[in-house]
Scaffold this active site. Structure first.
Site, PDB file in Angstrom:
ATOM      1  N   SER A   1      41.026  44.853  36.651  1.00 33.51           N
ATOM      2  CA  SER A   1      39.915  45.273  37.308  1.00 33.51           C
ATOM      3  C   SER A   1      38.209  45.041  36.584  1.00 33.51           C
ATOM      4  O   SER A   1      38.351  43.637  35.285  1.00 33.51           O
ATOM      5  CB  SER A   1      39.390  46.772  37.773  1.00 33.51           C
ATOM      6  OG  SER A   1      38.181  46.838  38.457  1.00 33.51           O
TER       7      SER A   1
ATOM      8  N   ASP B   1      43.964  41.073  39.620  1.00 31.88           N
ATOM      9  CA  ASP B   1      42.617  41.716  40.381  1.00 31.88           C
ATOM     10  C   ASP B   1      41.090  41.806  39.297  1.00 31.88           C
ATOM     11  O   ASP B   1      40.467  43.068  39.890  1.00 31.88           O
ATOM     12  CB  ASP B   1      42.573  43.106  41.031  1.00 31.88           C
ATOM     13  CG  ASP B   1      42.051  42.663  42.109  1.00 31.88           C
ATOM     14  OD1 ASP B   1      42.005  41.425  42.673  1.00 31.88           O
ATOM     15  OD2 ASP B   1      41.631  43.393  43.271  1.00 31.88           O
TER      16      ASP B   1
ATOM     17  N   HIS C   1      43.941  47.422  44.725  1.00 33.71           N
ATOM     18  CA  HIS C   1      43.738  46.533  43.709  1.00 33.71           C
ATOM     19  C   HIS C   1      44.369  47.449  42.798  1.00 33.71           C
ATOM     20  O   HIS C   1      44.737  46.779  41.877  1.00 33.71           O
ATOM     21  CB  HIS C   1      41.698  47.607  43.638  1.00 33.71           C
ATOM     22  CG  HIS C   1      41.185  47.551  42.624  1.00 33.71           C
ATOM     23  ND1 HIS C   1      41.535  45.837  42.022  1.00 33.71           N
ATOM     24  CD2 HIS C   1      40.144  47.559  41.676  1.00 33.71           C
ATOM     25  CE1 HIS C   1      40.760  46.027  41.448  1.00 33.71           C
ATOM     26  NE2 HIS C   1      39.542  46.969  40.618  1.00 33.71           N
TER      27      HIS C   1
END
Length: 390
Positions: free
Chosen positions: A210, A238, A301
């Site tokens: 992230s 991601d 996610h």
């Protein structure tokens, strides 16, 4: 047949929301034509129940959130460009530490004293060193990502596993946290330049989830500015989408930030970036917001690091075999050319280029070539329990 008709009708209705000129007669006729076409070619086109569910799930819960994320991203980019917001918590280099994690111990070393890692008996400078940077609203002492990935790498036993403590600077409002990624990456780059004096820079592998992925990108650029060399590999799990756009104030992780940049997209278009940004970009279950097994964007996610963790355990290196292709649909139709399959995750090789697609399972083991037997055998591998008697 009733299920197929209702599903097709729902898809046409969904599409008609974009085209308000469609009449009810058009909708019904369209659904009827689709049904007739599917029945005529039933052997080739009849969707499975899981495919119907996956399409409905993303139409109802995935793509609307992608539209919302696009709006938020545009607003954030505008605010960043206008300098309308400032970070609330300024990064403090003095509070940043490397945390060297072994099965039973955690060693804390200030980031600018990284050469002191050499003094720790368990640290082996001849091994590869993997450094993990987690994402928004995670802390180093309360992170499934750190716990699971450190366990997997300690199971292998052939790396030094390190986590970075940046939680105080990425645990605030997302936009403030996003603003801090560049500075945090610069600090990490300084620490890596220091570390590269005692271990070969070819042995350094950064992994970021992230926001952490963008911190790694900044660290790679900072390292290059300081040393005129590149980190060997950066893996982006991601990478966060909101506020990060190439060519804007916050560009984030991109190809060129290391000699090899590999990306795993699992919530593309919502919390994660959709467009390819690495040397190789993997799209497990295709370019959909919610992969198989996920009903929420937080689940999607997290899948990126869950897939990666699975691939690290010995014997799992080839659990996630992917092919260079244009889409998951073409992959399923065996229309991806003669390019050989390649592993996603731990065993991804630096010669890979382009977009790779693969299918995944909805529960662990997630890789199509995964094994419950191997999974069960690794339950305690890399943990302090297994090493207690050594």
């Amino acid at each position: 047949m009733k299920l197929i008709t209702l599903t097709l009708l729902s898809v046409v209705l969904f599409q008609s929301s974009v085209n308000s000129s469609m009449t009810l007669k058009d909708i019904v006729t369209g659904a009827k034509d689709n049904v007739i076409g599917m029945v005529t070619n039933v052997g080739s086109y009849l969707p499975t129940p899981s495919q119907l569910f996956g399409a409905a799930k993303n139409n109802l819960a995935g793509y609307p959130l992608e539209y919302l994320a696009d709006t938020m991203n545009s607003v954030c980019s505008t605010l960043m460009h206008s300098k309308s917001i400032q970070t609330r918590v300024m990064p403090d280099l003095a509070t940043m530490n490397f945390q060297f994690i072994t099965p039973c111990e955690k060693h804390i070393i200030p980031i600018l004293s990284s050469k002191d890692l050499y003094k720790i008996k368990a640290f082996d400078p001849t091994k590869k060193t993997v450094i993990l940077v987690t994402g928004w609203r995670t802390t180093i002492d309360s992170s499934d990502t750190i716990d699971e990935l450190s366990k997997a790498y300690n199971c292998r036993g052939d790396v030094n596993f390190i986590a970075i403590d940046v939680a105080s600077c990425v645990n605030t409002l997302f936009t403030w946290s996003a603003l801090n990624t560049e500075k945090l990456g610069e600090y990490l780059g300084q620490g890596l330049a220091d570390l590269a004096q005692v271990i070969p820079r070819e042995n350094i592998h950064l992994i970021g989830h992230s926001l952490g992925a963008h911190i790694c990108g900044s660290a790679g650029r900072s390292f290059t500015a300081l040393t005129d060399e590149k980190i060997a590999r950066i893996t982006g799990l991601d990478p966060a989408k909101p506020c990060f756009n190439e060519g804007e104030d916050l560009s984030g992780l991109m190809r060129g930030d290391a000699e090899f940049v590999d990306i795993i997209h699992t919530n593309p278009g919502v919390l994660g970036k959709r467009d390819p940004i690495g040397d190789v970009d993997f799209y497990p279950d295709g370019v959909v917001p919610l992969p198989t097994g996920c009903m929420s964007i937080t689940c999607a996610h997290s899948r990126s690091w869950e897939y990666y963790v699975e691939s690290v355990y010995p014997g799992n290196e080839n659990n996630f075999m992917a092919k260079r292709c244009n889409s998951l649909a073409k992959l399923k139709q065996n229309r991806c050319g003669k390019t050989p399959a390649a592993p996603m995750g731990y065993a991804a090789t630096s010669n890979l280029k382009g977009n790779y697609f693969l299918e995944v399972r909805g529960s662990s083991p997630f890789g199509m070539d995964g094994s419950k037997q191997r999974e069960n055998a690794n339950v305690y591998c890399g943990s302090c329990v297994q090493n207690a008697g050594k």
